[in-house]
Enzyme design. Structure first.
Site, short mmCIF file in Angstrom:
data_model
loop_
_atom_site.label_atom_id
_atom_site.label_comp_id
_atom_site.label_asym_id
_atom_site.label_seq_id
_atom_site.Cartn_x
_atom_site.Cartn_y
_atom_site.Cartn_z
N THR A 146 -5.23 26.28 34.79
CA THR A 146 -4.65 25.50 33.70
C THR A 146 -5.34 24.14 33.59
O THR A 146 -5.45 23.42 34.57
CB THR A 146 -3.15 25.29 33.96
OG1 THR A 146 -2.55 26.56 34.16
CG2 THR A 146 -2.49 24.58 32.80
N GLU A 147 -5.78 23.82 32.38
CA GLU A 147 -6.44 22.54 32.08
C GLU A 147 -7.64 22.29 33.01
O GLU A 147 -7.99 21.16 33.30
CB GLU A 147 -5.46 21.36 32.15
CG GLU A 147 -4.11 21.59 31.48
CD GLU A 147 -4.19 21.90 29.99
OE1 GLU A 147 -5.24 21.61 29.39
OE2 GLU A 147 -3.22 22.45 29.45
N LEU A 148 -8.24 23.38 33.48
CA LEU A 148 -9.39 23.31 34.40
C LEU A 148 -9.10 22.50 35.66
O LEU A 148 -10.00 21.88 36.23
CB LEU A 148 -10.64 22.74 33.70
CG LEU A 148 -11.25 23.60 32.59
CD1 LEU A 148 -12.67 23.13 32.27
CD2 LEU A 148 -11.29 25.08 32.95
N TRP A 300 -9.58 18.66 32.97
CA TRP A 300 -10.42 18.33 31.82
C TRP A 300 -9.72 17.37 30.89
O TRP A 300 -10.20 17.11 29.80
CB TRP A 300 -10.88 19.59 31.10
CG TRP A 300 -9.86 20.37 30.29
CD1 TRP A 300 -8.52 20.10 30.15
CD2 TRP A 300 -10.11 21.53 29.49
NE1 TRP A 300 -7.94 21.03 29.33
CE2 TRP A 300 -8.89 21.92 28.91
CE3 TRP A 300 -11.25 22.29 29.20
CZ2 TRP A 300 -8.78 23.04 28.07
CZ3 TRP A 300 -11.12 23.39 28.36
CH2 TRP A 300 -9.90 23.76 27.81
#
Lengths: 401, 425
Positions: A146-148, A300
Site C-alpha cells: 500500500t502506497e509503496l 510514495w
C-alpha cells in the site's frame, strides 16, 4: 534496449456513512452505499473503461512483447466492481486475457497491516492472491505494498512468501546518490528484486500534466518522449508508477490526457529499441546493480515520502492502534462462521480511512481532499471511532457466543 | 398585565438553556394570567399554538418615512471593530475573527418603501450585526404594540429593550442568563460587556438566574444590589416516560453543552483519562459543539482515548432526551455556570448529575454531587462512584425527583411577576 515499466494502481475504499453515537450498538452497516456506488460507477465510466480500451488497442497494435503494463487492483476495488460496476471487472478480465498485463500482489484491503501485524499482513496478501486466482486465474509474482510502503523487514516477509520482486519509491532516502533507473535487490532479502519509481517522470503525468502554473505546461507527447531520450544512455529501466485514476479522474478527459498518453506511447515505440514491459519481464532482462536498505518505512506519498499522511497525528495513531488492538478478538472467529465481522475487519483497515484524518494542509492538501467524504479530519476521526466502538462490541459479543 | 418580551431563542429554535428557560418562564407567566408577546429574530414556524404570542423581528416592517424611532437611531453610534465572538460560534469550521460591516448594519432611513430585515436567529459570525438589526426592527413596535413592561433576555436583546424604553418610557426589566464573564473568563469581549453594562444601567430591575450570577452582576458591573433579584430557573414537568434501556454493558458518561471555555469540557476529558483504565465499560459522550471542540478532539486522540469517546455535535431537543435515556451519569464541569438548566433536565430523565460548585443550579439542588470544576481527581472519583455503586443512583433518583417537583416554573414566574409589580408601582 530501453525499457519502460508502467504500473497502475487501482483502488477504491469502502467509505463510511455518517455513523453517530446513537448508532453504536444499534446499526451495524457502516458504509455509505450510495456514495460508494456512485463514485465507483463514475470512475468506471470516466477512467477504467476508456483507459482499458486504449491499453487494449495499444497491446493489440504493438503486441504484448512491445507493449505491456502492470496493474495492482485492491481487493476492495474488486469487490466494489462486482457490486456496482461488473462491466469494469469484465473489462479488466478482458484486458488481462490479451497477455499484455501483469497483475501484482498487494494487501487485500489496501491497508497498512505491514506496519503493525505480520500475521495480518501475510493473511491479507494470501487472500488477495486467492482473489486474483479466482477472478483472473492469475498467480502474482511481484508484490507492491500500500502506497509503496517499503522497509527491510517487509522485504524479508515478501521474499519468504515466494515473491521475486517488489516495487518501491525512488526516494533519495532509499537511493542516496543512485539512480532509480536500474534494478536493485533488498539487503534484507538478496533474492528479492526492487523496482523503483521514477517520481519526477511519474508525477509529470499524475500531478503536473494539467497544471497551468507548471513551467512545462502544456506537456506534449513529443516533449515528454524527448525527456526519455535525453536520459543517460546506460539507464535502461524507467519505472512509471501511478494511480490509475490519473486517467480520466485526477486528469479529466478534457485535459487531453488520453490522447497524450496514446501519442507518447506511439512516439516512444517508433524507436525499435524501446519496449514497455512489466516487472517480471524486467527481471529477465536486467541484472541488479546494488543492494538497498530501508531500516525505516518509506512511501510514495507527499514530499516527505514517509508515513505521516496516514500515521502522522494523534488522531491517526489513536485510530490505528485502536483498530489493531482488535486483531486478537478476530483470531478466535472463523471467516466461515462470521463472514460479516471478517468483511468489516478488512474494510476498516483500508488506508484511506487514516488518510482522511490527515491534518497536513500544505502542498499535498489537494491530493488528500480527492474523493474525501469528510469536511474535516476531525469528522473523519469521530466517525471512524464510533464505528470502531460498535465493531468492538460485536466482536466481544461473538466471543461469548 | 401585558409584557413585551425580547429573546433570541424559543423552542424549537434553541441552542442551549436560554431558549428552554424563556419557554418555561413564558408558560409560567401565562399561568398567572400575564399576557406575553415574545419577539425573537425569526420564528421557525414549528412552534405549537399557544396562549402567548410569538413574533419574528423579520416580520416587523421598518417604515420609509421619518418616525420617532428613526430619529432615535440617528443619535446612536455603533461599534465597528474586529471582535472576538468565540464562545458563540456554532460551527467547527467558522473563522474566529470577523469584521463587522457596521455601516451596512442599518438600512438608510431614506429608503422609498417599507422594509423587512433579514435574520438568521443563529449565533453566526455576523452575530453583532444581527443584534443591531434586531434592535432597529424591534424599536418600531414602540408605536404599534400595547404593553405595560419590557422584559429583555441577555445582551442580545438589551439594545432593543433600551430603545423601546427610551421611546415609550415603559419600565425595562433585563434578565441575565449568562454574563460575558461566564462565557469568556477574565477576558470579556469589550463590546458585549458594554452592552450588558448599559442594559443593567438603564433597566429598572435586573433578574439574575442565581445568587452566583447576581453577585457577578453586582461585583463586575457595579450594579446596586437592591436592583438585582435572583430568581432561579426551573424545569417543566416531565411529559414522557424514560425509554427502557437496552441491556448494555457499556456505561455512558455524558457531557452536554457548548464546547467552550465556560463549560469546562477539558476537565471532563482529564477526568475521563483517569477513569478510563479503571472502568473499561465506561464510554464518554461529548454532545455539543463550539470553539474548543477541535482541541478537545486532539487531546482525546493524544490520550489514545478515541475509542472510548463519542462526539455527537449539536443535538436537537429530542435527541438530548434520547441521550439522557442512554446515560448513566451526567457531568457538568462548568468553569462558570449562571444556572445550568440541563442538569435539571438530566435529573428529570432520571440521570444522576455531577455539577460544578461554580454553578447556579448547585444553589437549588441538594441531591446532586458537587465538585470544583478544576478538581479532576475528585470528579473522576465521583463518576467512578456513580458508575460502580448503583445505590448512589437509586438514592439520588429518589430524592432528586422530590426536589425537582419543587422547582416549578409556576413558582419562579410568580417571583418574576412580583418583580414586575415592583417596577410598575
Amino acid at each position: 534496449m530501453r525499457h519502460i515499466c508502467l504500473y497502475f494502481q487501482v483502488h477504491q475504499p469502502f467509505r463510511l456513512r455518517i455513523y453517530r453515537f446513537f448508532d453504536i450498538g444499534e446499526l451495524h452497516d457502516y458504509y455509505h452505499e450510495l456514495n460508494n456506488r456512485v463514485l465507483m460507477q463514475r470512475i468506471a465510466k470516466k477512467c477504467y473503461l476508456p483507459m482499458n480500451a486504449l491499453l487494449k488497442k495499444l497491446i493489440t497494435r504493438y503486441t504484448p512483447e512491445r507493449f505491456s503494463v502492470a496493474f495492482s487492483i485492491s481487493g476492495t476495488a474488486l469487490e466494489q466492481m462486482q457490486l456496482y460496476a461488473p462491466e469494469a471487472l469484465e473489462s479488466f478480465q478482458d484486458l488481462y486475457a490479451t497477455g499484455g498485463v501483469e497483475l501484482l500482489a498487494e494487501t487485500y484491503a489496501h491497508g497498512l497491516a505491514s506496519l503493525k501485524s505480520e500475521t495480518e499482513f501475510r493473511r491479507q496478501v494470501q487472500l488477495h492472491a486467492q482473489t486474483l486466482q479466482k477472478l483472473f486465474s492469475a498467480q502474482p509474482k511481484t508484490f507492491r505494498n500500500t502506497e509503496l510502503v517499503f522497509f527491510d523487514q517487509l522485504a524479508s516477509w515478501v521474499a519468504d512468501m515466494g515473491y521475486t520482486a517488489i516495487l518501491a519509491e525512488g526516494a533519495s532516502t532509499l537511493l542516496g546518490w543512485r539512480s532509480p533507473n536500474f534494478l536493485y535487490t533488498a539487503a534484507a532479502a538478496p533474492s528479492l528484486r526492487i523496482l523503483l519509481r521514477n517520481y519526477p517522470l511519474s508525477d509529470d503525468i499524475a500531478f503536473r500534466f494539467s497544471d497551468p502554473t507548471w513551467p512545462e505546461y502544456p506537456l506534449t507527447a513529443e516533449k515528454f518522449a524527448q525527456w526519455f531520450r535525453s536520459l543517460p544512455k546506460h539507464e535502461l529501466l524507467i519505472n512509471l508508477f501511478m494511480d490509475y485514476e490519473t486517467f480520466g479522474e485526477h486528469q479529466w478527459a478534457e485535459t487531453g490526457i488520453f490522447s497524450f498518453f496514446e501519442a507518447w506511447v506511439e512516439n516512444m515505440l517508433q524507436d525499435k529499441e524501446v519496449r514497455y514491459i512489466t516487472p517480471q519481464t524486467a527481471l529477465a532482462y536486467h541484472e541488479p546493480i546494488g543492494q538497498l536498505e530501508a531500516p525505516k518505512p518509506l512511501s510514495w506519498a507527499d514530499s516527505e515520502r514517509d508515513l505521516t499522511a496516514w500515521l502522522g497525528n494523534d488522531m491517526q495513531l489513536d485510530a490505528f492502534e485502536s483498530l489493531y488492538a482488535l486483531e486478537p478478538l478476530l483470531q478466535n472467529l472463523s471467516p466461515e462462521q462470521h463472514p460479516d465481522l471478517h468483511r468489516d475487519w478488512l474494510r476498516l483497515q483500508t488506508s484511506d480511512h487514516f488518510y482522511y484524518m490527515c491534518t497536513k494542509f500544505f502542498a499535498d492538501g489537494d491530493v488528500h481532499k480527492y474523493f474525501n467524504p469528510y469536511d474535516s479530519p476531525y469528522e473523519a476521526y469521530v466517525t471512524y471511532m464510533n464505528v470502531l466502538a460498535d465493531f468492538r462490541t460485536r466482536l466481544q459479543n461473538a466471543q461469548n457466543d | 398585565m401585558k409584557v413585551l418580551m425580547l429573546g433570541w431563542e424559543f423552542p424549537p429554535r434553541i441552542a442551549g438553556g436560554l431558549g428552554v428557560a424563556c419557554y418555561g418562564l413564558v408558560k409560567g407567566l401565562v399561568h398567572h394570567g400575564v399576557s406575553v408577546t415574545f419577539v425573537m429574530p425569526l420564528r421557525s414556524g414549528q412552534e405549537p399554538p399557544n396562549s402567548y404570542r410569538l413574533l419574528g423581528a423579520n416580520e416587523i416592517e421598518t417604515p420609509a418615512e421619518e418616525t420617532p424611532a428613526t430619529t432615535f437611531w440617528k443619535q446612536v453610534r455603533f461599534y465597528g471593530v474586529e471582535t472576538y465572538l468565540g464562545p458563540y460560534l456554532e460551527q467547527l469550521e467558522r473563522p474566529i475573527l470577523t469584521f463587522l460591516a457596521v455601516p451596512e448594519t442599518l438600512p438608510e432611513t431614506t429608503t422609498s418603501a417599507p422594509l423587512r430585515l433579514f435574520f438568521t436567529g443563529k449565533y453566526g459570525a455576523d452575530l453583532l450585526d444581527e443584534v443591531y438589526r434586531y434592535a432597529y426592527a424591534v424599536s418600531f413596535l414602540a408605536q404599534r404594540e400595547e404593553f405595560d413592561l419590557i422584559h429583555a433576555h441577555d445582551w442580545l436583546t438589551y439594545l432593543a429593550g433600551i430603545a423601546l424604553k427610551r421611546l415609550t418610557g415603559k419600565p425595562l426589566v433585563v434578565h441575565i442568563h449568562a454574563t460575558e464573564y461566564d462565557r469568556s473568563g477574565e477576558n470579556p469581549n469589550p463590546i458585549i460587556r458594554d452592552i450588558e453594562a448599559q442594559g443593567f444601567a438603564e433597566a429598572d430591575l435586573v433578574i439574575a438566574v442565581s445568587f452566583y450570577t447576581r453577585s457577578i452582576v453586582i461585583e463586575k458591573y457595579g450594579v446596586p444590589p437592591e436592583k438585582v433579584w435572583a430568581i432561579h430557573n426551573a424545569v417543566l414537568p416531565k411529559d414522557r416516560q424514560p425509554v427502557e434501556r437496552p441491556p448494555h454493558k457499556r456505561k455512558v458518561v455524558t457531557f452536554l453543552g457548548r464546547v467552550t471555555y465556560q463549560k469546562g469540557p477539558e476537565y471532563f476529558v482529564e477526568a475521563a483519562a483517569r477513569l478510563a483504565p479503571k472502568v473499561p465499560e465506561a464510554h464518554f459522550v461529548v454532545a455539543g459543539t463550539g470553539d474548543k471542540l477541535r482541541s478537545i478532539i486532539h487531546r482525546v486522540a493524544e490520550l489514545r482515548l478515541g475509542s472510548r469517546f463519542s462526539f455527537t455535535g449539536f443535538l436537537p431537543p429530542a435527541e438530548v432526551e434520547r441521550l439522557f435515556d442512554l446515560s448513566d451519569v451526567y457531568v457538568m464541569p462548568s468553569v462558570s455556570e449562571p444556572f445550568g438548566i440541563s442538569a435539571l433536565e438530566a435529573l428529570r430523565a432520571g440521570v444522576p448529575v455531577i455539577i460544578s460548585k461554580q454553578s447556579g443550579v448547585a444553589e437549588v439542588l441538594r441531591y446532586a454531587l458537587k465538585v470544583d470544576f478544576w478538581d479532576v481527581e475528585r470528579l473522576a472519583d465521583l463518576i467512578y462512584g456513580v458508575l460502580q455503586y448503583p445505590a448512589i443512583t437509586q438514592f439520588f433518583r429518589k430524592f432528586a425527583q422530590e426536589e425537582l417537583s419543587q422547582l416549578q416554573w409556576e413558582r419562579s414566574s410568580a417571583r418574576v411577576l412580583q418583580a414586575y409589580q415592583s417596577v410598575l408601582t
